[in-house]
Design an enzyme around this catalytic site. Sequence first.
Site, PDB file in Angstrom:
ATOM      1  N   ASP A  76      -9.784  19.333 -43.718  1.00  0.00           N
ATOM      2  CA  ASP A  76     -10.277  19.208 -42.327  1.00  0.00           C
ATOM      3  C   ASP A  76     -11.541  20.171 -42.352  1.00  0.00           C
ATOM      4  OD1 ASP A  76     -10.581  19.235 -39.375  1.00  0.00           O
ATOM      5  OD2 ASP A  76      -9.713  21.079 -39.494  1.00  0.00           O
TER       6      ASP A  76
ATOM      7  N   ASP B 210     -13.743  21.406 -39.248  1.00  0.00           N
ATOM      8  CA  ASP B 210     -13.923  22.577 -38.158  1.00  0.00           C
ATOM      9  C   ASP B 210     -12.696  23.599 -38.162  1.00  0.00           C
ATOM     10  OD1 ASP B 210     -16.334  21.309 -37.589  1.00  0.00           O
ATOM     11  OD2 ASP B 210     -15.529  20.598 -35.679  1.00  0.00           O
TER      12      ASP B 210
HETATM   13 MG   LIG Z   1      -9.967  21.927 -37.386  1.00  0.00          MG
END
Ligand SMILES: [Mg+2]
Length: 273
Positions: A71, A73
């Site tokens: 992932d 962010d």
């Molecule tokens: Mg995230």
Amino acid sequence: MKTIIQHSTDTQIATQIAIANHGEIKHYNSHIRLYTDQNLDLDKLRQTYQLDFNYLPDTFDFQSAALFVSDMDSTLINIECIDEIADFANIKPQVAAITERAMQGELDFNSSLIERVALLKGLDVAVLNQVYTERLQVNPGGKALIQFFKNKGIYSAVVSGGFTYFTNRLAKDIGLDHARANELDIKDGRLTGITQGSIVNADAKAEFIKELCQQYGISTNQVIAAGDGANDLKMMSIAGLSVAYHAKPSVIKQANIVISVGGLDKMMDFFDE
Ligand SMILES: [Mg+2]
């Protein structure tokens, strides 16, 4: 016999735990391994010593790892890009509150994204560059980890419910092999408040892993997936090894490996022989 990894080289702590659990310890460059027959409460150890502890998973073959999918962010990078974009429109608190609830799994991801992107309508696209250059940083140990994987012939990818502007640029900057995210729609140099194409949500993240596995002719058992939010749970559940990185409680609960104190490079501890 279980192997527990203490992701720090504090000998005193390791010795204390070993004595209490009739175990033995072995020193490595970046960590200490504990061997014991006892069942240890890792959550308790984590809390007591404020360090990362993990069992060495016996269900994953580290030597056959072929792909790392992360992932973006708050996992690979330090910020939630959409919240920082919103800051330039002076609506960060509103947007960040929605992001937080979405990452806790309290909101439907698609509608939460649509709602947040709509709030950005009219913003000058120059803020994307500003967010990238002024606020975005790779989380500690991230660049070293990607290089480490590269040296081992393990491909790396970023997949995000955020935006391609950031994933593509990040991939180029730190040498990721693949990137996928949502595409912000832009007209006359301004954000239109919508995204193009289908939304990259939890299902799409898992789908991305399957696609890459097919492309490389590997099994999902050879994949390491890392994330911090509720929309990472699906991709983490299909990967051979899942890593919760400074993650929400629901993600920590489901992950094979939990890193909540140290940097991304702590993943390298598992590969030492
Ligand atoms: Mg995230």
